[in-house]
Design a protein around this motif. Sequence first.
Motif, PDB file in Angstrom:
ATOM      1  N   ALA A  38      31.850  29.431   0.746  1.00 22.61           N
ATOM      2  CA  ALA A  38      30.851  30.563   0.559  1.00 22.61           C
ATOM      3  C   ALA A  38      29.423  29.952   0.758  1.00 22.61           C
ATOM      4  N   ARG A  39      29.175  28.737   0.492  1.00 21.73           N
ATOM      5  CA  ARG A  39      27.763  28.361   0.682  1.00 21.73           C
ATOM      6  C   ARG A  39      27.328  28.444   1.905  1.00 21.73           C
ATOM      7  N   HIS A  40      28.475  28.317   3.042  1.00 17.82           N
ATOM      8  CA  HIS A  40      28.004  28.450   4.389  1.00 17.82           C
ATOM      9  C   HIS A  40      28.272  29.706   4.864  1.00 17.82           C
ATOM     10  N   ALA A  41      28.501  30.571   4.097  1.00 19.96           N
ATOM     11  CA  ALA A  41      28.993  31.894   4.804  1.00 19.96           C
ATOM     12  C   ALA A  41      28.023  32.411   6.010  1.00 19.96           C
ATOM     13  N   LEU A  42      26.861  32.597   5.596  1.00 17.90           N
ATOM     14  CA  LEU A  42      25.898  33.019   6.693  1.00 17.90           C
ATOM     15  C   LEU A  42      25.752  32.187   7.930  1.00 17.90           C
ATOM     16  N   GLU A  43      25.876  30.895   7.675  1.00 10.41           N
ATOM     17  CA  GLU A  43      26.033  29.994   9.084  1.00 10.41           C
ATOM     18  C   GLU A  43      27.308  30.510   9.750  1.00 10.41           C
ATOM     19  N   ARG A  44      28.333  30.973   9.226  1.00 12.40           N
ATOM     20  CA  ARG A  44      29.511  31.321   9.854  1.00 12.40           C
ATOM     21  C   ARG A  44      29.563  32.674  10.577  1.00 12.40           C
ATOM     22  N   VAL A  45      28.772  33.391   9.910  1.00  7.58           N
ATOM     23  CA  VAL A  45      28.657  35.033  10.204  1.00  7.58           C
ATOM     24  C   VAL A  45      27.484  34.927  11.587  1.00  7.58           C
ATOM     25  N   ASN A  46      26.488  34.019  11.557  1.00  8.06           N
ATOM     26  CA  ASN A  46      25.592  33.816  12.555  1.00  8.06           C
ATOM     27  C   ASN A  46      26.390  33.343  13.779  1.00  8.06           C
ATOM     28  N   ALA A  47      27.066  32.392  13.607  1.00 12.55           N
ATOM     29  CA  ALA A  47      27.845  31.980  14.744  1.00 12.55           C
ATOM     30  C   ALA A  47      28.824  32.742  15.261  1.00 12.55           C
ATOM     31  N   ARG A  48      29.315  33.538  14.537  1.00 12.58           N
ATOM     32  CA  ARG A  48      30.290  34.569  15.316  1.00 12.58           C
ATOM     33  C   ARG A  48      29.565  35.680  15.866  1.00 12.58           C
ATOM     34  N   ASN A  49      28.511  36.085  15.397  1.00 16.06           N
ATOM     35  CA  ASN A  49      27.494  37.001  15.993  1.00 16.06           C
ATOM     36  C   ASN A  49      27.168  36.703  17.279  1.00 16.06           C
ATOM     37  N   GLU A  50      26.842  35.361  17.331  1.00 13.03           N
ATOM     38  CA  GLU A  50      26.254  34.810  18.503  1.00 13.03           C
ATOM     39  C   GLU A  50      27.328  34.717  19.650  1.00 13.03           C
ATOM     40  N   ILE A  51      28.442  34.313  19.288  1.00 15.04           N
ATOM     41  CA  ILE A  51      29.635  34.404  20.125  1.00 15.04           C
ATOM     42  C   ILE A  51      29.965  35.957  20.736  1.00 15.04           C
ATOM     43  N   ALA A  52      30.029  37.006  19.746  1.00 14.26           N
ATOM     44  CA  ALA A  52      29.941  38.178  20.017  1.00 14.26           C
ATOM     45  C   ALA A  52      29.050  38.736  20.891  1.00 14.26           C
ATOM     46  N   ASP A  53      27.779  38.559  20.709  1.00 14.49           N
ATOM     47  CA  ASP A  53      26.697  38.943  21.553  1.00 14.49           C
ATOM     48  C   ASP A  53      26.781  38.311  22.989  1.00 14.49           C
ATOM     49  N   ASP A  54      27.389  36.803  23.233  1.00  9.89           N
ATOM     50  CA  ASP A  54      27.319  36.406  24.402  1.00  9.89           C
ATOM     51  C   ASP A  54      28.527  37.094  25.235  1.00  9.89           C
ATOM     52  N   TRP A  55      29.649  37.357  24.453  1.00  6.60           N
ATOM     53  CA  TRP A  55      30.803  38.101  25.028  1.00  6.60           C
ATOM     54  C   TRP A  55      30.558  39.515  25.242  1.00  6.60           C
ATOM     55  N   ASP A  56      29.801  40.125  24.784  1.00 12.48           N
ATOM     56  CA  ASP A  56      29.210  41.532  25.062  1.00 12.48           C
ATOM     57  C   ASP A  56      28.412  41.534  26.146  1.00 12.48           C
ATOM     58  N   GLU A  57      27.319  40.495  26.290  1.00 14.33           N
ATOM     59  CA  GLU A  57      26.553  40.345  27.708  1.00 14.33           C
ATOM     60  C   GLU A  57      27.473  39.945  28.617  1.00 14.33           C
ATOM     61  N   ALA A  58      28.260  39.255  28.771  1.00 15.47           N
ATOM     62  CA  ALA A  58      29.273  39.019  30.023  1.00 15.47           C
ATOM     63  C   ALA A  58      30.117  40.307  30.372  1.00 15.47           C
ATOM     64  N   ALA A  59      30.559  41.032  29.518  1.00 15.95           N
ATOM     65  CA  ALA A  59      31.135  42.043  29.658  1.00 15.95           C
ATOM     66  C   ALA A  59      30.298  43.241  30.438  1.00 15.95           C
ATOM     67  N   GLU A  60      28.950  43.319  30.220  1.00 14.73           N
ATOM     68  CA  GLU A  60      28.137  44.268  30.739  1.00 14.73           C
ATOM     69  C   GLU A  60      27.712  43.873  32.072  1.00 14.73           C
ATOM     70  N   ASP A  61      27.964  42.539  32.579  1.00 12.90           N
ATOM     71  CA  ASP A  61      27.601  42.028  33.930  1.00 12.90           C
ATOM     72  C   ASP A  61      28.662  42.523  34.897  1.00 12.90           C
TER      73      ASP A  61
END
Length: 61
Positions: A38-61
């Motif tokens: 629970a204490r590291h929840a935001l870190e986990r969310v930020n890491a997952r968002n970064e991975i999703a953003d990278d995936w979205d950018e790759a799909a746009e190319d």
Amino acid sequence: MADSDMKWFYDLSTGQVTQGKATGFETRMGPYDTEAEARHALERVNARNEIADDWDEAAED
């Protein structure tokens, strides 16, 4: 005692970690099995968002 009473939650509005549903669902993240998760929840969310953003950018190319 409900199972969720023993789980851990992160409150987005205060940054506090609590055991049990101490706040409303609007600002509560969880449940997590441990206080550390629970204490590291935001870190986990930020890491997952970064991975999703990278995936979205790759799909746009």
